[in-house]
Motif scaffolding. Sequence first.
Motif, mmCIF file in Angstrom:
data_model
loop_
_atom_site.group_PDB
_atom_site.id
_atom_site.type_symbol
_atom_site.label_atom_id
_atom_site.label_comp_id
_atom_site.label_asym_id
_atom_site.label_seq_id
_atom_site.Cartn_x
_atom_site.Cartn_y
_atom_site.Cartn_z
ATOM 1 N N ALA A 151 -1.491 -5.106 0.554
ATOM 2 C CA ALA A 151 -1.295 -5.819 1.823
ATOM 3 C C ALA A 151 -1.888 -5.070 3.012
ATOM 4 O O ALA A 151 -1.891 -5.590 4.121
ATOM 5 C CB ALA A 151 0.197 -6.052 2.047
ATOM 6 N N MET A 181 2.165 -3.003 -3.749
ATOM 7 C CA MET A 181 2.207 -4.128 -2.785
ATOM 8 C C MET A 181 1.709 -3.677 -1.417
ATOM 9 O O MET A 181 0.965 -4.374 -0.748
ATOM 10 C CB MET A 181 3.655 -4.618 -2.608
ATOM 11 C CG MET A 181 4.121 -5.542 -3.673
ATOM 12 S SD MET A 181 5.697 -6.224 -3.175
ATOM 13 C CE MET A 181 6.834 -5.092 -3.909
ATOM 14 N N PHE A 209 -0.382 -12.877 1.656
ATOM 15 C CA PHE A 209 0.254 -11.674 1.102
ATOM 16 C C PHE A 209 0.335 -11.775 -0.425
ATOM 17 O O PHE A 209 -0.065 -10.853 -1.149
ATOM 18 C CB PHE A 209 1.647 -11.530 1.726
ATOM 19 C CG PHE A 209 2.478 -10.425 1.140
ATOM 20 C CD1 PHE A 209 2.263 -9.098 1.510
ATOM 21 C CD2 PHE A 209 3.480 -10.705 0.225
ATOM 22 C CE1 PHE A 209 3.032 -8.075 0.968
ATOM 23 C CE2 PHE A 209 4.263 -9.695 -0.317
ATOM 24 C CZ PHE A 209 4.034 -8.376 0.059
ATOM 25 N N THR A 242 11.351 -15.680 3.148
ATOM 26 C CA THR A 242 10.142 -14.996 2.666
ATOM 27 C C THR A 242 10.429 -14.227 1.375
ATOM 28 O O THR A 242 9.912 -13.137 1.172
ATOM 29 C CB THR A 242 9.617 -14.055 3.771
ATOM 30 O OG1 THR A 242 10.718 -13.257 4.241
ATOM 31 C CG2 THR A 242 9.021 -14.829 4.924
ATOM 32 N N CYS A 265 8.170 -5.371 5.114
ATOM 33 C CA CYS A 265 7.267 -5.065 6.221
ATOM 34 C C CYS A 265 7.984 -4.251 7.295
ATOM 35 O O CYS A 265 7.403 -3.362 7.925
ATOM 36 C CB CYS A 265 6.667 -6.351 6.791
ATOM 37 S SG CYS A 265 5.494 -7.092 5.638
ATOM 38 N N TYR A 319 12.128 -9.601 -3.819
ATOM 39 C CA TYR A 319 11.987 -8.903 -2.540
ATOM 40 C C TYR A 319 11.974 -9.915 -1.413
ATOM 41 O O TYR A 319 11.657 -11.087 -1.621
ATOM 42 C CB TYR A 319 10.655 -8.138 -2.487
ATOM 43 C CG TYR A 319 10.543 -7.013 -3.481
ATOM 44 C CD1 TYR A 319 10.990 -5.734 -3.161
ATOM 45 C CD2 TYR A 319 9.965 -7.225 -4.732
ATOM 46 C CE1 TYR A 319 10.866 -4.687 -4.071
ATOM 47 C CE2 TYR A 319 9.835 -6.186 -5.642
ATOM 48 C CZ TYR A 319 10.290 -4.925 -5.299
ATOM 49 O OH TYR A 319 10.165 -3.904 -6.202
ATOM 50 N N ASP A 320 12.301 -9.397 -0.222
ATOM 51 C CA ASP A 320 12.118 -10.197 0.986
ATOM 52 C C ASP A 320 10.943 -9.561 1.739
ATOM 53 O O ASP A 320 11.019 -8.387 2.139
ATOM 54 C CB ASP A 320 13.406 -10.172 1.819
ATOM 55 C CG ASP A 320 13.281 -11.026 3.063
ATOM 56 O OD1 ASP A 320 12.142 -11.275 3.502
ATOM 57 O OD2 ASP A 320 14.319 -11.432 3.595
ATOM 58 N N GLN A 321 9.871 -10.324 1.912
ATOM 59 C CA GLN A 321 8.666 -9.760 2.506
ATOM 60 C C GLN A 321 8.937 -9.190 3.903
ATOM 61 O O GLN A 321 8.438 -8.137 4.264
ATOM 62 C CB GLN A 321 7.579 -10.847 2.568
ATOM 63 C CG GLN A 321 6.225 -10.318 2.957
ATOM 64 C CD GLN A 321 5.570 -11.196 4.005
ATOM 65 O OE1 GLN A 321 6.257 -11.874 4.780
ATOM 66 N NE2 GLN A 321 4.264 -11.193 4.028
ATOM 67 N N HIS A 322 9.783 -9.862 4.689
ATOM 68 C CA HIS A 322 10.067 -9.372 6.043
ATOM 69 C C HIS A 322 10.762 -8.013 6.004
ATOM 70 O O HIS A 322 10.482 -7.127 6.785
ATOM 71 C CB HIS A 322 10.915 -10.386 6.823
ATOM 72 C CG HIS A 322 10.082 -11.509 7.378
ATOM 73 N ND1 HIS A 322 10.617 -12.555 8.096
ATOM 74 C CD2 HIS A 322 8.757 -11.734 7.324
ATOM 75 C CE1 HIS A 322 9.648 -13.374 8.445
ATOM 76 N NE2 HIS A 322 8.509 -12.900 7.982
ATOM 77 N N MET A 361 2.687 -15.498 4.284
ATOM 78 C CA MET A 361 3.214 -15.337 2.928
ATOM 79 C C MET A 361 2.153 -15.617 1.856
ATOM 80 O O MET A 361 2.017 -14.855 0.893
ATOM 81 C CB MET A 361 4.392 -16.303 2.796
ATOM 82 C CG MET A 361 5.345 -16.000 1.700
ATOM 83 S SD MET A 361 6.037 -14.352 1.835
ATOM 84 C CE MET A 361 6.714 -14.236 0.208
ATOM 85 N N ALA A 404 4.607 -8.759 9.598
ATOM 86 C CA ALA A 404 4.547 -9.491 8.316
ATOM 87 C C ALA A 404 3.353 -10.433 8.293
ATOM 88 O O ALA A 404 3.227 -11.293 9.161
ATOM 89 C CB ALA A 404 5.844 -10.273 8.114
#
Length: 372
Positions: A367, A363, A333, A352, A320, A314-317, A330, A327
């Motif tokens: 978060a 997740m 998170f 990210t 989010c 996954y890409d956290q950005h 990292m 975001a």
Amino acid sequence: MEVTEGAVTVEVPEQEGEGKTDAVFFNPVQELNRDLTVAVLDAYREREERAETYLDAMTATGIRGARAAAQGWDVTCADVDPEAVELAESNLARNDLDGRVLERDVNALLWDEYVDVVDIDPFGSPMPFADAAFANTRDLVCITATDTAPLCGAHFDSGVRSYSAVPRNTDFHAEMGLRILLGALARTAGRFDVGVDPIFTHATSHYVRTYLDCTHKASAANRSVQDAQGYLYHCEDCLYRESSRGLVADPPEACPRCESNRISAAGPLWLDAYVDREFTASVRERVTDDMGTAENARELCTTLERELDEPSHYDQHRLCKQWGVGAPAMDAFLDAVRDAGHDASPAHYGGTTFKTTASIDAMRDAASDLGP
Ligand SMILES: C[S@@+](CC[C@H](N)C(=O)[O-])C[C@H]1O[C@@H](n2cnc3c(N)ncnc32)[C@H](O)[C@@H]1O
Ligand SMILES: [Zn+2]
């Protein structure tokens, strides 16, 4: 101009602009790829003592072959371009290194003789050279692919045509490309009763690089053609993903998370691990301080050693953004996801990106208390 990489100094032509020119090819950006090649060759020789011969099959300036020769490999450099052959010869000589340099097409050369290790570093797709490589290499096939748009599904027809698989454009595009490439290479090797074990693989900027340890046995080939392959399904609406093993696709009818029927199926592709962690640690230990990219190379190895084996990242950005929240940092998170009882690790795809065993909802819950 002169370029020094590791133990060798070679003459390389000035490259004019971005496009393909008539000059013998040299890309300074591939220094990380070459530094890691040297570290892998060193680590591999310790593991497989009988490996002696290294064919730099698409040598251009001869820089890879020269660096391998400086490590004591019995090197052959080959290229179809006579100017490349002349330059590679003079680059070996100026470093006082032994090695054959041949003006040969790699496909013809490999059908004439066996090698222990081959390096295939073409412009674009390596598939036109894969048959000869797997049929005639005893131990290790090192391959670069720079056609990332076909591999990751952005150029769909070309990807299907080159890799005999269906790639899909997802938010984990670099990993899609890596797994489509490994799947196609394993199926190609299987046609020659060769099983492959990817002991070191990375997707970096515009290319994928992999090192495939070969076992010349039908049972090993069966494992890498059937057991290691499968399909990845991806919901285009909510980023949900799952996978299934085997060469017959088994997609969910609708997304179990959001009930969308916009589920894309990609494959067959490689679902097993793409690095051997122990081997990767020994590659890291063999990165030397005289390498121009030593710091990045060691960091990449460390990330690969810690990266989970989940089939996608996954890409956290992106997540989010989907959740409409800022975001968070990292590390915080990933700690929150771990504290909620899941595994999580950064991924080597940069920015990210990360891998986790947690579902998207788990997740989000984990978060939810973290601010940006
Ligand atoms: C991307 S460059 C190689 C770069 C080099 N390995 C390095 O690390 O700097 C690709 C080279 O493959 C050569 N080439 C293309 N088709 C070939 C073939 N069928 N057999 C051998 N060499 C080939 C080209 O002439 C070119 O020099
Ligand atoms: Zn969904």
